[in-house]
Each structure stands twice: as structure tokens, then as C-alpha cells.
Design a protein around this motif. Sequence first.
Motif, PDB file in Angstrom:
ATOM      1  N   MET A   1      62.800  17.845  -1.589  1.00 57.49           N
ATOM      2  CA  MET A   1      62.998  16.835  -2.571  1.00 57.49           C
ATOM      3  C   MET A   1      62.525  15.484  -2.036  1.00 57.49           C
ATOM      4  N   ASP A   2      62.758  15.252  -0.746  1.00 53.10           N
ATOM      5  CA  ASP A   2      62.306  14.006  -0.145  1.00 53.10           C
ATOM      6  C   ASP A   2      60.792  13.896  -0.181  1.00 53.10           C
ATOM      7  N   ASP A   3      60.113  15.014   0.000  1.00 49.24           N
ATOM      8  CA  ASP A   3      58.648  14.994  -0.042  1.00 49.24           C
ATOM      9  C   ASP A   3      58.156  14.579  -1.431  1.00 49.24           C
ATOM     10  N   LEU A   4      58.853  15.047  -2.464  1.00 44.31           N
ATOM     11  CA  LEU A   4      58.476  14.705  -3.842  1.00 44.31           C
ATOM     12  C   LEU A   4      58.656  13.211  -4.078  1.00 44.31           C
ATOM     13  N   LEU A   5      59.736  12.641  -3.662  1.00 46.91           N
ATOM     14  CA  LEU A   5      59.977  11.223  -3.855  1.00 46.91           C
ATOM     15  C   LEU A   5      58.975  10.379  -3.083  1.00 46.91           C
ATOM     16  N   ILE A   6      58.607  10.827  -1.887  1.00 50.72           N
ATOM     17  CA  ILE A   6      57.616  10.103  -1.101  1.00 50.72           C
ATOM     18  C   ILE A   6      56.260  10.170  -1.773  1.00 50.72           C
ATOM     19  N   LEU A   8      55.688  10.602  -5.007  1.00 51.06           N
ATOM     20  CA  LEU A   8      55.755   9.766  -6.224  1.00 51.06           C
ATOM     21  C   LEU A   8      55.696   8.284  -5.867  1.00 51.06           C
ATOM     22  N   SER A   9      56.275   7.903  -4.788  1.00 49.82           N
ATOM     23  CA  SER A   9      56.237   6.522  -4.348  1.00 49.82           C
ATOM     24  C   SER A   9      54.824   6.093  -4.015  1.00 49.82           C
ATOM     25  N   LYS A  10      54.062   6.965  -3.373  1.00 55.35           N
ATOM     26  CA  LYS A  10      52.664   6.646  -3.034  1.00 55.35           C
ATOM     27  C   LYS A  10      51.820   6.536  -4.294  1.00 55.35           C
ATOM     28  N   LEU A  15      49.321   3.307  -8.816  1.00 54.57           N
ATOM     29  CA  LEU A  15      49.177   3.189 -10.275  1.00 54.57           C
ATOM     30  C   LEU A  15      49.707   1.853 -10.831  1.00 54.57           C
ATOM     31  N   VAL A  16      50.716   1.271 -10.225  1.00 52.75           N
ATOM     32  CA  VAL A  16      51.303   0.032 -10.744  1.00 52.75           C
ATOM     33  C   VAL A  16      50.282  -1.095 -10.775  1.00 52.75           C
ATOM     34  N   PRO A  17      49.488  -1.322  -9.747  1.00 49.20           N
ATOM     35  CA  PRO A  17      48.483  -2.379  -9.859  1.00 49.20           C
ATOM     36  C   PRO A  17      47.426  -2.080 -10.918  1.00 49.20           C
ATOM     37  N   ILE A  18      47.061  -0.817 -11.057  1.00 49.47           N
ATOM     38  CA  ILE A  18      46.075  -0.451 -12.086  1.00 49.47           C
ATOM     39  C   ILE A  18      46.677  -0.694 -13.472  1.00 49.47           C
ATOM     40  N   ALA A  19      47.926  -0.279 -13.696  1.00 49.00           N
ATOM     41  CA  ALA A  19      48.574  -0.492 -14.987  1.00 49.00           C
ATOM     42  C   ALA A  19      48.753  -1.984 -15.254  1.00 49.00           C
ATOM     43  N   GLY A  20      49.093  -2.754 -14.235  1.00 46.27           N
ATOM     44  CA  GLY A  20      49.220  -4.205 -14.395  1.00 46.27           C
ATOM     45  C   GLY A  20      47.900  -4.849 -14.770  1.00 46.27           C
TER      46      GLY A  20
END
Length: 129
Positions: A1-6, A8-10, A15-20
Motif C-alpha cells: 500500500m505504501d508503494d501505491l501512495l508513493i 501516486l505522489s510522484k 500532473l499538478v503543474p501541468i494541470a495548473g
Amino acid sequence: MDDLLIALSKVSGQLVPIAGAAALIFLCVFLRKLWGLIDEITKTVKGLDPTLRLVDKSIEKVQAPLDTVVKLSHTVDRVHDKTAETLGKAADFAAENVEGIKGMVQEKLQKNEEAAPAEEAAPEGEGNE
């Protein structure tokens, strides 16, 4: 589960700068279209100014005849009110004095009836003598 969160964080970090940036571009396009719309509305209103001035002058020309019609209407109303008042007073007077009027009419009719046979008798009397 930790691998999934890591993971998604990457991905989110990329994606956040692209969406911004996409939102910023969309906002710029929207503001530019809004600016163009405001310019068009300003041109349209400026184009209507001569028409509005012409309408204002026409309304001023029509105002004098309208004032005359209003004055005439008030005069007609006053005449109507006075006529109704006068007719009411005449009816009240006639109702109060109906007996006196009847007596005067009957006297007049009796005088006419008495005068009529006398006038008819006089020409016949002249012819018999």
C-alpha cells in the motif's frame, strides 16, 4: 500500500503543474474572449447613441400634443362633472316642486280648454245672426 501512495505522489507531483498550466491557459483564453465581448458591447452602445438621441428628440416633439390632450381631457372631465351636478340639482328641484309644477300645468291646460270652446263658438254665432 505504501508503494501505491508513493507512486501516486510522484504522478501527482508531475500532473499538478501541468494541470495548473492548463488552467492558467484556459483562464487567459476566457479573459481574452471576455475582453472582446466587452469591446463589442461598447461599440454597439456607441452605435446606438445617435438613435437614442433621435428618439429623445422625437419624444420631446410629441410631449406638447400630449400635454394638450391631457388639458383637454381635464376640461372634458370638469364639464362632465358640472353637467352631472346641474342635472342632479334640476332633478332634486323638480322632485321637491312636482306638486307646484303639476298645479301650474293643470291651470294652463284648463285655461287653454276654456279658451278653445269660446273661440269655436264665436265664429258659429256670427254665421247664425
